[in-house]
Design a protein around this motif. Sequence first.
Motif, short mmCIF file in Angstrom:
data_model
loop_
_atom_site.label_atom_id
_atom_site.label_comp_id
_atom_site.label_asym_id
_atom_site.label_seq_id
_atom_site.Cartn_x
_atom_site.Cartn_y
_atom_site.Cartn_z
N GLU A 119 0.83 -1.21 0.00
CA GLU A 119 0.00 0.00 0.00
C GLU A 119 0.86 1.26 0.00
O GLU A 119 0.55 2.23 -0.68
CB GLU A 119 -0.92 -0.01 1.22
CG GLU A 119 -2.01 -1.07 1.14
CD GLU A 119 -2.83 -1.16 2.41
OE1 GLU A 119 -2.40 -0.54 3.43
OE2 GLU A 119 -3.89 -1.83 2.41
N GLU A 168 3.92 1.45 -1.18
CA GLU A 168 4.53 1.56 -2.51
C GLU A 168 3.53 2.09 -3.52
O GLU A 168 3.88 2.91 -4.38
CB GLU A 168 5.06 0.19 -2.95
CG GLU A 168 6.27 -0.28 -2.15
CD GLU A 168 6.71 -1.67 -2.55
OE1 GLU A 168 5.96 -2.34 -3.31
OE2 GLU A 168 7.80 -2.11 -2.11
N GLN A 169 2.28 1.62 -3.42
CA GLN A 169 1.26 2.13 -4.32
C GLN A 169 1.01 3.61 -4.10
O GLN A 169 0.85 4.38 -5.06
CB GLN A 169 -0.04 1.34 -4.13
CG GLN A 169 0.03 -0.10 -4.61
CD GLN A 169 -1.23 -0.88 -4.30
OE1 GLN A 169 -2.16 -0.37 -3.68
NE2 GLN A 169 -1.28 -2.13 -4.73
N ARG A 212 1.59 6.52 -6.70
CA ARG A 212 0.58 7.52 -7.06
C ARG A 212 1.10 8.93 -6.88
O ARG A 212 0.84 9.81 -7.71
CB ARG A 212 -0.68 7.29 -6.22
CG ARG A 212 -1.49 6.07 -6.61
CD ARG A 212 -2.86 6.10 -5.96
NE ARG A 212 -2.79 6.00 -4.52
CZ ARG A 212 -2.82 4.86 -3.84
NH1 ARG A 212 -2.92 3.71 -4.51
NH2 ARG A 212 -2.77 4.85 -2.53
#
Length: 269
Positions: A137, A139-140, A144
């Motif tokens: 999460e 890394e996401q 983003r």
Amino acid sequence: MLTLVLLLLPTGAWAQKGAKNPAALVKEGERLFGARKYRESAEVLKKAYDAQPDARLLYNIARAYEQAGDLREALSYYDQFIKNSDSDMDPLLMKRAHSAAERARVLIEKEEQASATAEAERKRLQEEADTAKRKAEEEQAAARRAEELARQQQQAEQDRAMASYRRSRVAAFALGGVSVASVGAGIFFGLQASDARKTFDEASSLEAKETAADDTRGKALLADVGFGVGLAAAIGAIIIFPKEGPPVEGEVRMTLAPKGLGAGMEVSF
């Protein structure tokens, strides 16, 4: 063992109670035990014990539960058997009960240890999964943010390139206007110089010729300056006017530097 209990219990008293008397229940428990329906056998034997308590039935109930794999219930009934047995109880049966109870305790302890180990492993794996999930999460979220930053930078670069494109067009049009005005002035003063030359040619006195000559030279000079400025402005307009349309994503083009002299690479992503 069930048969042994039947032989040792006072069957004469039981037989007077009919089909559902303890003797019949013990027989039914024996049949179920032989059919490997151990849990059902234990339930029937418990009914027999409730009808007429006898410590030996507790042993049989414990054996049935042990065969069914319910070690905790088996241990409970082995302990009850040992506790409720009197001094007349068969020593061999007591020895077997103690051995079975100890065996059940060991197995239960092993099960508990295995269960604790499995639970610890489950928690460890769950923690690793949670950590991996949080990392994914994060890394996401970082991806983003990076994507949003890249988009903002792209938009800023696009805006800068568009502004540069518009400035180049405005400057080119301005120079074009200067060029037209300068050429117009050059033509005007050129015509004035031509008229002054005619006046010079028609003059009959020295003073008039000198005056006409000065006027001719001055207007001719102004005409030359106008044509020179017009030509320079036209060349500048041609140089800085964008040769292509507005910049698009991924386009690379040569442009004049925004300040000073020289040229540079303009890139939009």
